[in-house]
Design a protein around this motif. Structure first.
Motif, PDB file in Angstrom:
ATOM      1  N   PRO A 194       0.821  -1.228   0.000  1.00 16.03           N
ATOM      2  CA  PRO A 194       0.000   0.000   0.000  1.00 16.03           C
ATOM      3  C   PRO A 194       0.848   1.269   0.000  1.00 16.03           C
ATOM      4  O   PRO A 194       0.498   2.247  -0.672  1.00 16.03           O
ATOM      5  N   SER A 195       1.972   1.244   0.714  1.00 20.09           N
ATOM      6  CA  SER A 195       2.863   2.408   0.743  1.00 20.09           C
ATOM      7  C   SER A 195       3.503   2.636  -0.614  1.00 20.09           C
ATOM      8  O   SER A 195       3.729   3.784  -1.021  1.00 20.09           O
ATOM      9  N   MET A 196       3.817   1.547  -1.335  1.00 18.78           N
ATOM     10  CA  MET A 196       4.361   1.676  -2.680  1.00 18.78           C
ATOM     11  C   MET A 196       3.360   2.359  -3.610  1.00 18.78           C
ATOM     12  O   MET A 196       3.718   3.278  -4.371  1.00 18.78           O
ATOM     13  N   VAL A 197       2.124   1.911  -3.551  1.00 17.16           N
ATOM     14  CA  VAL A 197       1.074   2.484  -4.403  1.00 17.16           C
ATOM     15  C   VAL A 197       0.884   3.961  -4.085  1.00 17.16           C
ATOM     16  O   VAL A 197       0.803   4.812  -4.985  1.00 17.16           O
ATOM     17  N   ILE A 198       0.845   4.268  -2.792  1.00 16.40           N
ATOM     18  CA  ILE A 198       0.678   5.662  -2.366  1.00 16.40           C
ATOM     19  C   ILE A 198       1.855   6.504  -2.853  1.00 16.40           C
ATOM     20  O   ILE A 198       1.684   7.594  -3.395  1.00 16.40           O
ATOM     21  N   GLY A 199       3.074   5.999  -2.663  1.00 16.70           N
ATOM     22  CA  GLY A 199       4.261   6.735  -3.081  1.00 16.70           C
ATOM     23  C   GLY A 199       4.284   6.957  -4.584  1.00 16.70           C
ATOM     24  O   GLY A 199       4.629   8.045  -5.051  1.00 16.70           O
ATOM     25  N   PHE A 200       3.914   5.937  -5.359  1.00 16.81           N
ATOM     26  CA  PHE A 200       3.876   6.053  -6.819  1.00 16.81           C
ATOM     27  C   PHE A 200       2.922   7.165  -7.247  1.00 16.81           C
ATOM     28  O   PHE A 200       3.261   8.006  -8.095  1.00 16.81           O
ATOM     29  N   PHE A 451      -0.179   7.018   7.402  1.00 14.60           N
ATOM     30  CA  PHE A 451      -0.601   7.009   8.807  1.00 14.60           C
ATOM     31  C   PHE A 451      -2.115   7.188   8.929  1.00 14.60           C
ATOM     32  O   PHE A 451      -2.756   6.555   9.768  1.00 14.60           O
ATOM     33  N   ILE A 452      -2.680   8.044   8.086  1.00 11.97           N
ATOM     34  CA  ILE A 452      -4.130   8.248   8.113  1.00 11.97           C
ATOM     35  C   ILE A 452      -4.868   6.957   7.770  1.00 11.97           C
ATOM     36  O   ILE A 452      -5.887   6.613   8.377  1.00 11.97           O
ATOM     37  N   LEU A 453      -4.319   6.220   6.796  1.00  8.91           N
ATOM     38  CA  LEU A 453      -4.942   4.959   6.384  1.00  8.91           C
ATOM     39  C   LEU A 453      -4.552   3.788   7.272  1.00  8.91           C
ATOM     40  O   LEU A 453      -5.078   2.681   7.129  1.00  8.91           O
ATOM     41  N   GLY A 454      -3.583   4.023   8.175  1.00  6.41           N
ATOM     42  CA  GLY A 454      -3.163   2.963   9.094  1.00  6.41           C
ATOM     43  C   GLY A 454      -2.183   1.986   8.502  1.00  6.41           C
ATOM     44  O   GLY A 454      -2.042   0.859   8.995  1.00  6.41           O
ATOM     45  N   VAL A 455      -1.486   2.381   7.421  1.00  6.24           N
ATOM     46  CA  VAL A 455      -0.462   1.509   6.810  1.00  6.24           C
ATOM     47  C   VAL A 455       0.841   2.295   6.584  1.00  6.24           C
ATOM     48  O   VAL A 455       1.059   2.840   5.525  1.00  6.24           O
ATOM     49  N   PRO A 456       1.722   2.359   7.555  1.00  5.76           N
ATOM     50  CA  PRO A 456       1.698   1.682   8.851  1.00  5.76           C
ATOM     51  C   PRO A 456       0.963   2.502   9.904  1.00  5.76           C
ATOM     52  O   PRO A 456       0.642   3.671   9.667  1.00  5.76           O
ATOM     53  N   VAL A 457       0.742   1.895  11.072  1.00  6.35           N
ATOM     54  CA  VAL A 457       0.130   2.637  12.163  1.00  6.35           C
ATOM     55  C   VAL A 457       1.136   3.671  12.673  1.00  6.35           C
ATOM     56  O   VAL A 457       2.351   3.486  12.570  1.00  6.35           O
ATOM     57  N   ILE A 458       0.635   4.755  13.237  1.00 11.49           N
ATOM     58  CA  ILE A 458       1.507   5.850  13.630  1.00 11.49           C
ATOM     59  C   ILE A 458       2.239   5.579  14.944  1.00 11.49           C
ATOM     60  O   ILE A 458       3.328   6.094  15.188  1.00 11.49           O
ATOM     61  N   GLY A 459       1.668   4.728  15.781  1.00 12.06           N
ATOM     62  CA  GLY A 459       2.327   4.435  17.051  1.00 12.06           C
ATOM     63  C   GLY A 459       1.581   3.372  17.834  1.00 12.06           C
ATOM     64  O   GLY A 459       0.708   2.682  17.308  1.00 12.06           O
TER      65      GLY A 459
END
Length: 460
Positions: A194-200, A451-459
């Protein structure tokens, strides 16, 4: 409670490792082995290791080494067969038709920057930064010259693509953190997709909305003197030969072999993402299929193995030796005691935003340390601290990879980055000055959305 002596020895080992890696005095494999052995002997001889009655310090260290190397075997398999598989695919030009197709659509500044980003993205499927540079820069530089686009934007577009594609399972970040934390590479990749997709997507938005518009406005306002000066600069750069030392696209025949290679690549990545089978086994199968498709005789297959060896063996050696370091620090209790000590320094109020805090802290560390010192010497402790305060280890691993990748292409301790600077006629300090604020903006947006989407969680 923690053993103060083990904490001190552990930190000396970690910072000693980082210092040696940054100094360039020896290769990482040697540093891992000798520092691990020295740390274990000092801890044992000072009475800070638990040596069972009837056993010996040597047997205890042997147990640490055996356990540590055992934790990295799946990652070693992934590095060996994943790297070999993509070496074969790159050598056969599997991705070259895609790059050639993309390079035809260059009409304005926005399109040129998007094509640069997409070409670098496709070129970095094998996670080899050198090949990405040698493919993208010679292909795109004439277009940048014709349209008077700053070469810094080419560097930025390539770096943005590398930041996303270095999250693939065969890249240094996932492999390094898999080795140092004992987390399966498939689990890491599954969590980071999910982070890859968001970053792209963030990169595309930034190129369309910010970078291209800013540069188009500058180009439109150029005087004739500025145009002449830029023409002269580009001519000197290209005539000097630096930018011509690139990888030529292959004229690939779109036959059954080509489509078989492409389908095998896609299926392999899908299976790794689904995490139904160990990632190393997926690429064992994929590599075996690639050998059958592309090399008809046994001699050809043996030569293919030799071709892959230079790309695979250095990674395997580093990971096995890193396993020794991990075994000593973990099994001796050093890492746990170090994490316990660090937890006492972190205010309770920050536990809930731990990943956001380390994301910011790791920005300068990413640039200063480079990937190897960062992943093998610095990140294991932060993941251990996360587990102590109730933050899922996998979310911290994801944060650490995202942060380092954002700045991996501008770290001055990477020889590959200097290659790109040389080909574009720029000094690394000038590239850092130009790219850092833009890459930092990318990181902030990417992490905020994640962090808003929870991927990854913020803490915790």
């Amino acid at each position: 409670m923690y053993n103060t002596a083990l904490v001190i020895i552990g930190f000396v080992m970690v910072f000693g490792l980082i210092g040696v890696l940054l100094s360039g005095k020896t290769i990482p494999a040697v540093a891992f082995i000798l520092i691990s052995l020295a740390g274990a002997l000092v801890a044992g001889l000072t009475g800070n290791l638990a040596v069972p009655e009837g056993s010996s310090l040597i047997n205890v260290i042997k147990g640490y080494v055996t356990t540590g190397v055992g934790t990295v075997t799946s990652s070693v398999g992934m590095a060996a067969f994943g790297t070999a598989f993509f070496t074969v695919q790159t050598s056969k030009g599997t991705f070259d038709p895609i790059v050639a197709f993309l390079s035809k659509f260059t009409k304005n500044v926005m399109i040129v920057m998007l094509i640069t980003y997409l070409v670098a993205t496709v070129g970095h499927v094998d996670t080899g930064t050198t090949s990405t540079i040698l493919l993208t820069i010679p292909m795109m530089l004439p277009i940048y010259r014709k349209m008077h686009i700053k070469v810094e934007y080419m560097f930025l577009c390539i770096g943005s693509a590398v930041a996303v594609m270095n999250m693939l399972p065969m890249a240094g970040g996932p492999i390094g953190l898999s080795a140092t934390t004992g987390t399966d590479i498939g689990v890491i990749f599954n969590s980071i997709v999910p982070s890859m997709v968001i970053g792209f997507l963030v990169n595309i938005v930034l190129i369309v909305v910010l970078y291209s518009r800013t540069e188009q406005k500058r180009i439109n306002s150029m005087s004739q003197e500025e145009i002449d000066a830029m023409d002269a600069e580009y001519s000197a750069l290209m005539d000097g030969g630096n930018a011509k030392k690139g990888a030529e696209l292959q004229d690939v025949e779109l036959d059954w072999k080509y489509y078989a290679n492409l389908i095998t690549t896609i299926v392999a990545l899908v299976f790794v993402f689904l995490d139904k089978l160990p990632a190393y086994f997926v690429f064992m199968v994929a590599f075996s299929i690639a050998l059958l498709i592309n090399y008809p005789t046994n001699k050809d297959k043996q030569n293919a193995l030799k071709m892959c060896a230079p790309n695979c063996y250095p990674i395997i050696a580093i990971m096995l030796c890193a396993g020794v370091f991990v075994g000593v620090t973990r099994e001796s209790g050093m890492l746990t005691d170090m994490a316990t000590f660090v937890v006492t320094l972190i205010p309770q109020t920050l536990h809930g935003i731990y990943n956001a805090v380390i994301g910011l802290i790791c920005v300068p560390m990413s640039i200063a340390l480079g990937s190897q010192a960062y992943y093998y010497g610095f990140c294991g402790l932060l993941v251990e601290v996360a587990s102590k305060i109730g933050v899922p280890a996998i979310s911290t691993i994801t944060t650490l990879i995202i942060t380092q990748n954002a700045f991996g292409f501008i770290t001055p301790v990477s020889a590959v980055n200097h290659l790109a600077c040389g080909m574009l006629g720029r000094d690394i300090k000038d590239v850092i000055k130009f790219c850092f604020p833009r890459l930092f903006l990318y990181l902030v947006i990417q992490l905020a959305i994640c962090f808003i989407l929870g991927v990854p969680v913020i803490g915790g």
